[in-house]
Scaffold this motif. Structure first.
Motif, short mmCIF file in Angstrom:
data_model
loop_
_atom_site.label_atom_id
_atom_site.label_comp_id
_atom_site.label_asym_id
_atom_site.label_seq_id
_atom_site.Cartn_x
_atom_site.Cartn_y
_atom_site.Cartn_z
N GLU A 228 17.05 -3.68 3.42
CA GLU A 228 16.94 -4.94 2.70
C GLU A 228 16.64 -6.08 3.66
OE1 GLU A 228 19.37 -7.48 -0.71
OE2 GLU A 228 19.93 -5.41 -0.23
N GLU A 229 17.28 -6.07 4.82
CA GLU A 229 17.01 -7.10 5.82
C GLU A 229 15.60 -6.97 6.37
OE1 GLU A 229 19.99 -6.82 8.80
OE2 GLU A 229 21.64 -7.37 7.46
N ALA A 230 15.12 -5.73 6.56
CA ALA A 230 13.80 -5.51 7.15
C ALA A 230 12.68 -5.89 6.19
CB ALA A 230 13.64 -4.04 7.56
N TYR A 231 12.91 -5.76 4.87
CA TYR A 231 11.82 -5.95 3.90
C TYR A 231 11.92 -7.24 3.11
CZ TYR A 231 9.51 -1.57 4.78
OH TYR A 231 8.79 -0.58 5.38
N TRP A 232 12.90 -8.07 3.42
CA TRP A 232 13.00 -9.34 2.71
C TRP A 232 12.60 -10.49 3.63
CZ3 TRP A 232 12.73 -10.89 -1.96
CH2 TRP A 232 13.08 -12.20 -2.30
N ASN A 233 11.63 -11.28 3.18
CA ASN A 233 11.17 -12.46 3.91
C ASN A 233 11.94 -13.67 3.37
OD1 ASN A 233 9.83 -14.67 4.96
ND2 ASN A 233 7.78 -13.93 4.47
N GLU A 234 12.96 -14.07 4.09
CA GLU A 234 13.83 -15.13 3.61
C GLU A 234 13.09 -16.45 3.46
OE1 GLU A 234 17.11 -16.46 1.95
OE2 GLU A 234 17.14 -14.47 2.87
N GLU A 235 12.21 -16.74 4.39
CA GLU A 235 11.49 -18.01 4.38
C GLU A 235 10.62 -18.15 3.13
OE1 GLU A 235 8.37 -20.56 7.19
OE2 GLU A 235 9.01 -18.56 7.79
N ALA A 236 9.87 -17.08 2.80
CA ALA A 236 8.98 -17.14 1.64
C ALA A 236 9.65 -16.70 0.35
CB ALA A 236 7.75 -16.28 1.90
N GLY A 237 10.82 -16.06 0.46
CA GLY A 237 11.48 -15.54 -0.72
C GLY A 237 10.70 -14.40 -1.36
N GLN A 238 10.17 -13.50 -0.52
CA GLN A 238 9.32 -12.41 -0.99
C GLN A 238 9.65 -11.11 -0.27
OE1 GLN A 238 5.20 -13.25 -0.25
NE2 GLN A 238 4.97 -14.57 -2.06
N LEU A 239 9.28 -9.99 -0.92
CA LEU A 239 9.26 -8.71 -0.23
C LEU A 239 8.09 -8.70 0.75
CD1 LEU A 239 10.84 -8.00 -2.95
CD2 LEU A 239 10.04 -5.66 -2.54
N LYS A 240 8.28 -7.99 1.85
CA LYS A 240 7.24 -7.85 2.86
C LYS A 240 6.40 -6.59 2.61
CE LYS A 240 10.16 -9.68 6.62
NZ LYS A 240 10.74 -9.31 7.93
N TYR A 241 5.18 -6.60 3.13
CA TYR A 241 4.33 -5.43 3.29
C TYR A 241 3.88 -4.80 1.95
CZ TYR A 241 6.94 -5.87 7.67
OH TYR A 241 7.55 -6.36 8.79
N GLN A 242 3.72 -5.62 0.92
CA GLN A 242 3.33 -5.10 -0.38
C GLN A 242 1.86 -5.42 -0.68
OE1 GLN A 242 5.93 -3.21 -2.05
NE2 GLN A 242 6.53 -3.57 0.07
N ILE A 243 1.31 -4.77 -1.70
CA ILE A 243 -0.07 -5.00 -2.13
C ILE A 243 -0.14 -6.18 -3.09
CG2 ILE A 243 -2.04 -4.01 -3.37
CD1 ILE A 243 -0.92 -1.23 -2.59
N GLY A 244 0.79 -6.23 -4.04
CA GLY A 244 0.76 -7.28 -5.04
C GLY A 244 -0.53 -7.22 -5.85
N THR A 245 -1.22 -8.34 -5.93
CA THR A 245 -2.47 -8.41 -6.70
C THR A 245 -3.68 -7.96 -5.89
OG1 THR A 245 -2.86 -10.70 -6.02
CG2 THR A 245 -1.59 -10.36 -8.05
N GLY A 246 -3.46 -7.38 -4.72
CA GLY A 246 -4.54 -7.04 -3.82
C GLY A 246 -5.44 -5.91 -4.30
N CYS A 247 -6.64 -5.89 -3.72
CA CYS A 247 -7.63 -4.85 -3.96
C CYS A 247 -7.60 -3.93 -2.75
CB CYS A 247 -9.02 -5.50 -4.15
SG CYS A 247 -10.35 -4.35 -4.51
N VAL A 248 -6.96 -2.78 -2.87
CA VAL A 248 -6.69 -1.92 -1.72
C VAL A 248 -7.66 -0.75 -1.69
CG1 VAL A 248 -4.95 -0.47 -2.88
CG2 VAL A 248 -4.81 -0.85 -0.40
N ILE A 249 -8.00 -0.31 -0.51
CA ILE A 249 -9.05 0.68 -0.30
C ILE A 249 -8.73 2.03 -0.94
CG2 ILE A 249 -8.17 1.54 1.92
CD1 ILE A 249 -11.09 1.47 2.94
N ASP A 250 -7.45 2.41 -1.01
CA ASP A 250 -7.05 3.72 -1.51
C ASP A 250 -6.54 3.68 -2.94
OD1 ASP A 250 -7.81 5.39 0.50
OD2 ASP A 250 -5.82 5.86 1.22
N GLN A 251 -6.93 2.67 -3.70
CA GLN A 251 -6.38 2.52 -5.05
C GLN A 251 -6.69 3.70 -5.96
OE1 GLN A 251 -8.99 -0.47 -7.48
NE2 GLN A 251 -9.07 -1.14 -5.34
N THR A 252 -7.80 4.40 -5.73
CA THR A 252 -8.15 5.56 -6.55
C THR A 252 -8.40 6.80 -5.70
OG1 THR A 252 -10.51 4.94 -6.56
CG2 THR A 252 -9.14 4.13 -8.39
#
Length: 504
Positions: A228-252
């Motif tokens: 939880e400490e490694a994946y939480w960005n306290e400053e932005a209030g977000q999870l780290k290292y996620q795709i979110g709305t991104g267009c990722v190369i391996d989506q299919t």
């Protein structure tokens, strides 16, 4: 790569690979399952060696609860690596067992592998899975998801759920073949639930992505304070290292595997094609346009397909790992999938961009680099050959055929020229030539046992010949059926047709 120090054979003949090579040692040991997922040269060229990797994986890497380690520890027989399983590696293993069985047609081998494969798949909903992938058998991976970009994703995404769906579909066919009808039906039901949900909820109208609220810290609950400490960005209030709305190369990427292995569709085909078009539009860049804070595998005016972009904004404060890099194995995968989906020019332009980077002047054309030299994932390039030649195969039925994509060349009259390609199938290899009126398969090495020949849709066979002698045959759909023949070096099989066209 297969002639480089990236690979070796163990004392019992088992094939083993690093991910790549550093100056004085291998990089990232253990025949890493999620990296070797992409390497399509070995299963086509040296299928017995590829099968030895599956055998080692399920013999040495599987824990009692079904969890699979994704790095083989040496010497073989040591306790498995005590790290998280990865979704793409574990589910990709199920697909690869399906591929090796279908390629070889060896039912005895499948029966030997099946108990481990079944346990590996069902770990997704096992109560012993602390990552909570799919405890409700929804067909969608939702929990903590380790993957080939070396971090954890949380929440549903098409990339890793796609691997799961492909594994379910492959396992259903294997279970059916082995007479386990109840399991086959259950896997198909889970697959169908997951596919319908993914098509409806993970496709945004332009591409497939990740369904997640980056501000929801509770997604990290239950995996330990350290994570939880490694994946939480306290400053932005977000999870780290996620795709979110991104267009990722391996989506299919799972659809690419399914097409090459004869599994059929995974996601909605029209949506997949739209996603690939937008992947090309959004991620194919000149490097002067990219702010890359990761490794530089492409620079200056060079072009490449970057791992992830955020065309609709909402880029996470700390986004998906390696998102601005260009890695050739991923690029070949996407390019080949575009070609298979009918986006031939887009796919070939990606291949050209990679080969322009490795042109022998700027970089060694025989040494594609990722985490080390002679990187295993680069062998995704071999998939271009069966894709462009339209190679269709089924080792269980002892069948093969070709439906080459239009090479774009024609003679002065406008007629298509003859298509030529190399093929390698089971224990033989040779050449094929395709004209509108004839497919000719020549064996140059080994023994080829064949009883089915596959034609493109709409073509009818007029004759089947072995070394010029007519064979009795029948046709059912695209399959031309004849008595089993065994061909050796110098033998020639011809399927003649006076109707239709050889090119799709």
């Amino acid at each position: 790569v297969l002639k480089s120090p990236t690979v070796l054979r163990l004392e019992d003949g088992t094939f083993y690979g690093f991910e790549g090579c550093l100056e004085n040692e291998g990089s990232c040991e253990g025949s890493c399952t999620h990296v070797w997922n992409y390497a399509y040269a070995l299963p086509f060229l040296f299928p017995d060696l590829e099968r030895s990797m599956r055998e080692a994986d399920y013999r040495y890497n599987q824990h009692g609860d079904g969890r699979m380690s994704f790095r083989l520890q040496l010497p073989a027989g040591r306790a498995p690596w005590d790290f998280l399983p990865c979704v793409d590696g574990q589910m990709g293993g199920v697909v690869k067992v399906f591929r090796e069985w279908k390629f070889s047609g060896d039912d005895a081998w499948l029966e030997k592998m099946w108990p481990g494969v079944k346990k590996s798949l069902e770990y997704a909903w096992s109560g012993q899975n602390p990552c909570r992938w799919d405890p409700e058998k929804s067909g969608v991976i939702r929990g903590r998801q380790h993957h080939t970009l070396d971090m954890e994703l949380f929440g549903p995404n098409s990339w890793l759920t796609g691997f799961y769906l492909a594994a379910l579909k492959a396992a259903a066919e294997m279970a059916e073949h082995l007479g386990e009808k109840r399991e086959a039906a259950e896997y198909r039901e889970i697959f169908q639930r997951g596919k319908e949900w993914a098509d409806k909820n993970l496709f945004n109208g332009s591409w497939y992505g990740q369904r997640i609220d980056l501000s929801d810290r509770t997604l990290l609950s239950g995996y330990g304070e350290e994570l939880e400490e490694a994946y939480w960005n306290e400053e932005a209030g977000q999870l780290k290292y996620q795709i979110g709305t991104g267009c990722v190369i391996d989506q299919t990427v799972a659809c690419w595997h399914a097409a090459l292995c004869g599994l059929g569709g995974i996601f909605d085909e029209k949506q997949v094609r739209t996603a690939l078009k937008n992947l090309y539009r959004n991620n194919f860049r000149k490097m002067t346009e990219v702010e890359n804070f990761w490794r530089n595998f492409a620079v200056d005016e060079e072009e490449g397909l970057v791992i992830c972009t955020w065309p609709k904004g909402e880029k996470p404060a700390i986004p998906l790992t390696y998102s601005t890099e260009c890695m050739t194995g991923f690029e070949y995968q996407a390019a080949c999938h575009m070609i298979l989906a009918g986006l031939r020019e887009e796919g070939l332009s990606l291949v050209k961009a990679v080969r322009d980077r490795y042109d022998g002047y700027k970089r060694n054309p025989w040494n594609e680099i990722e985490c080390g030299s002679n990187y295993a994932r680069s062998m995704a390039s071999y998939s271009l050959l069966p894709a462009l030649s339209g190679f269709v195969w089924d080792g269980v039925r002892k069948g093969m055929g070709f439906d080459p994509m239009n090479p774009g060349d024609a003679d002065e009259s406008g007629e298509q020229k003859e298509f030529h390609s190399f093929w390698s199938f089971r224990q033989a290899w040779g050449n094929v030539s395709v004209r509108p009126e004839k497919t000719e398969i020549s064996v140059l090495y080994g023994t080829l046992e064949l009883k089915d020949g596959y034609l493109p849709d709409g073509r009818r066979a007029d004759a089947v010949r072995l070394n010029g002698a007519d064979l009795p045959f029948s046709q059912k759909g695209t399959a031309v059926l004849f008595e089993e023949i065994s061909c050796g070096a110098g033998d020639r099989i011809e399927i003649l047709s006076g109707r239709g066209t050889a090119f799709s």
